[in-house]
Write a protein that holds these residues in place. Structure first.
Motif, short mmCIF file in Angstrom:
data_model
loop_
_atom_site.label_atom_id
_atom_site.label_comp_id
_atom_site.label_asym_id
_atom_site.label_seq_id
_atom_site.Cartn_x
_atom_site.Cartn_y
_atom_site.Cartn_z
N ASN A 11 38.88 114.54 43.70
CA ASN A 11 38.93 114.41 42.23
C ASN A 11 40.22 113.68 41.88
N ILE A 12 40.07 112.54 41.23
CA ILE A 12 41.23 111.74 40.83
C ILE A 12 41.43 111.95 39.33
N ASN A 21 39.91 110.77 35.85
CA ASN A 21 38.99 111.91 35.79
C ASN A 21 37.65 111.59 36.45
N GLU A 22 37.71 111.19 37.70
CA GLU A 22 36.51 110.84 38.47
C GLU A 22 36.49 111.58 39.79
N ARG A 23 35.28 111.73 40.32
CA ARG A 23 35.07 112.39 41.60
C ARG A 23 34.46 111.39 42.58
N THR A 75 36.63 103.88 41.74
CA THR A 75 36.40 104.45 40.41
C THR A 75 36.02 103.30 39.47
N ILE A 76 35.60 103.66 38.28
CA ILE A 76 35.39 102.62 37.28
C ILE A 76 36.75 102.16 36.78
N TYR A 110 43.56 96.87 32.95
CA TYR A 110 42.60 97.83 33.50
C TYR A 110 42.93 98.09 34.96
N PHE A 111 42.73 99.35 35.36
CA PHE A 111 43.05 99.76 36.72
C PHE A 111 41.86 100.51 37.31
N ARG A 112 41.77 100.48 38.65
CA ARG A 112 40.77 101.26 39.36
C ARG A 112 41.39 101.73 40.67
N VAL A 113 40.83 102.80 41.19
CA VAL A 113 41.28 103.35 42.47
C VAL A 113 40.23 103.02 43.52
#
Length: 167
Positions: free
Chosen positions: A32-33, A81-83, A68-69, A53-56
């Motif tokens: 979970n991020i 807030n992504e899994r 992630t989005i 914009y950023f993504r992991v």
């Protein structure tokens, strides 16, 4: 008449009679991020040119890379807030690799897709025997303008090994 394989199978069942037989268990790493922060020394020298914009990106094995989005950044703070869920087929995996990426960067037009790696982390996985959830703030490192490694930010995330029987 029974062949040798059937005799071996029957012996194993007789030995295990009265004991709980272990069924094959599947294991997943659930990540979970939550949020993150990054600093960019180039922000001080260049004019602001709109939203960032950023993504992991995360992986245990390169072929299983997930992301992630893209989320909009607010003064270096990112709310993900992504899994992400990674199947683990054996206990020999020791680390998860994470990169925080700036996407559609107008400040770095020389990159092929406008993506810039803002920071990286190599995080040890929870012990294979663990049952609990591990939550922590993990530092992201990158190179500064002098080509020295420094902490560029952090990600708050949790990890847990999830085991289940496949029916």
């Amino acid at each position: 008449m029974m062949n040798d394989e059937q005799k071996t199978d029957k012996k194993q069942r007789l030995i295990r009679k009265g004991k709980k037989v272990q069924e094959p268990v599947n294991t997943q790493l659930v990540v979970n991020i939550f949020e993150g922060f990054t600093k960019d020394e180039r922000d001080l020298t260049q004019a602001h040119m709109g939203a960032e914009y950023f993504r992991v990106m995360a992986w245990i094995k390169e072929e299983d890379e997930q992301e992630t989005i893209g989320v909009r950044s607010f003064r270096g703070f990112h709310q993900f807030n992504e899994r992400l869920v990674f199947p683990l087929d054996c206990s020999s995996y020791k680390y998860i690799y994470i990169e925080l990426i700036k996407v559609h960067s107008r400040r770095d037009p020389a990159t092929s897709k406008g993506t810039v790696v803002m920071g990286r982390a190599k995080i040890r996985l929870p012990p294979w025997t663990s049952r609990g959830k591990f939550t922590s703030k993990f530092n992201l490192v990158g190179l500064n303008s002098d080509r020295c490694v420094e902490i560029k930010g952090y990600l708050n995330l949790s990890m847990q090994l999830h085991r289940y029987l496949e029916r």
